[in-house]
Design a protein around this motif. Structure first.
Motif, mmCIF file in Angstrom:
data_model
loop_
_atom_site.group_PDB
_atom_site.id
_atom_site.type_symbol
_atom_site.label_atom_id
_atom_site.label_comp_id
_atom_site.label_asym_id
_atom_site.label_seq_id
_atom_site.Cartn_x
_atom_site.Cartn_y
_atom_site.Cartn_z
ATOM 1 N N GLU A 89 0.633 -1.245 -0.084
ATOM 2 C CA GLU A 89 -0.105 -0.070 -0.108
ATOM 3 C C GLU A 89 0.983 1.117 0.018
ATOM 4 O O GLU A 89 0.769 2.154 -0.554
ATOM 5 C CB GLU A 89 -1.001 0.080 1.121
ATOM 6 N N ALA A 90 1.955 1.345 0.720
ATOM 7 C CA ALA A 90 2.782 2.177 0.698
ATOM 8 C C ALA A 90 3.539 2.883 -0.296
ATOM 9 O O ALA A 90 3.514 4.002 -0.946
ATOM 10 C CB ALA A 90 3.947 2.138 1.984
ATOM 11 N N VAL A 91 3.965 1.866 -1.230
ATOM 12 C CA VAL A 91 4.508 2.149 -2.552
ATOM 13 C C VAL A 91 3.545 1.850 -3.878
ATOM 14 O O VAL A 91 3.937 2.077 -4.960
ATOM 15 C CB VAL A 91 5.895 1.285 -2.688
ATOM 16 N N GLY A 92 2.264 1.427 -3.583
ATOM 17 C CA GLY A 92 1.257 1.421 -4.658
ATOM 18 C C GLY A 92 1.628 0.227 -5.436
ATOM 19 O O GLY A 92 1.382 0.215 -6.683
ATOM 20 N N ALA A 93 2.031 -0.714 -4.752
ATOM 21 C CA ALA A 93 2.342 -2.176 -5.622
ATOM 22 C C ALA A 93 1.411 -3.101 -5.399
ATOM 23 O O ALA A 93 0.464 -3.165 -4.496
ATOM 24 C CB ALA A 93 3.791 -2.688 -5.069
ATOM 25 N N ARG A 94 1.448 -4.055 -6.167
ATOM 26 C CA ARG A 94 0.431 -5.357 -6.218
ATOM 27 C C ARG A 94 1.331 -6.322 -5.485
ATOM 28 O O ARG A 94 2.579 -6.452 -5.504
ATOM 29 C CB ARG A 94 0.300 -5.836 -7.611
ATOM 30 N N LEU A 95 0.376 -6.990 -4.581
ATOM 31 C CA LEU A 95 1.009 -8.307 -3.964
ATOM 32 C C LEU A 95 0.548 -9.533 -4.417
ATOM 33 O O LEU A 95 -0.539 -9.794 -4.386
ATOM 34 C CB LEU A 95 0.522 -8.008 -2.385
#
Length: 211
Positions: A89-95
């Motif tokens: 969430e902090a870096v706007g990435a997909r997990l």
């Protein structure tokens, strides 16, 4: 894409090799130094629970991958997954998370495999950790994208298989063949995982993979 892979064991190392072969920028994170990785991959050692380290290795990442074990002492998969969700969430990435087959039914509409008669008692803590992880992912804020890719029931270092480039998927139950067996080699699992990263089709849910 820039992809940070957490866990470079049996599955994680296969994911790192596959993603590197597709010319992604890969950071491989392990708990211990000296991890052997392909040329071009950045290998680092540290803990997901070290906030400064986590910020460093996830900065600018498009995708975070958890190939961490279900149970390692007191640090179960759902605990590490909660940390990685926050980092994503902090870096706007997909997990993307390496899943566990026991949380899925053997056939559509059936109970999870972990709840069937004869399921090995020693595997129950691992299955419970995976179920808690899946529940955690489902409760994540809707703007967070994730996928939980589940390998076949017969999958692991004891039968690594050979690379075929082939696999089938299911969104209703484990993938089984005509004899009812659920099998998959680790390199083909890595292909399926990398395909999902390259061409996202599974959003905020699980997908099973097998032959």
């Amino acid at each position: 894409m820039k992809i940070t892979v957490f866990g470079v064991g049996f599955v994680g190392s296969a994911l790192v090799r596959e993603l590197n072969s597709r010319r992604h920028e890969v950071i491989a994170v392990s708990r211990h130094p000296g991890t052997d990785v392909p040329s071009g991959v950045v290998a680092v050692s540290g803990s997901v629970h070290d906030r400064g380290f986590l910020q460093e290795v996830t900065a600018g990442a498009n995708v975070l991958v958890s190939a961490l074990p279900a149970c390692t002492g007191s640090n179960a998969l759902d605990v590490s997954s909660a940390v990685l969700l926050s980092a994503a969430e902090a870096v706007g990435a997909r997990l993307g998370v390496v899943g566990g087959s026991a949380v899925l039914p053997l056939v559509e509409g059936g109970p999870p495999q972990a709840g069937t008669p004869g399921f090995p008692a020693w595997l129950i803590p691992r299955a419970q950790a995976h179920q808690r992880t899946l529940d955690l992912l489902r409760s994540a804020p809707e703007h967070l994208d994730w996928f939980y890719l589940v390998p076949a029931a017969e999958f692991g270092p004891h039968q690594p298989g050979v690379r075929t480039g082939l696999y089938r998927t299911s969104s209703t139950a484990q993938v089984t063949d005509e004899d009812g067996r659920s099998t998959l080699g680790v390199e083909d699992y890595a292909i399926a995982f990398a395909d999902e990263i390259d061409s996202p089709k599974t959003h905020r849910t699980w997908l099973a993979v097998g032959y």
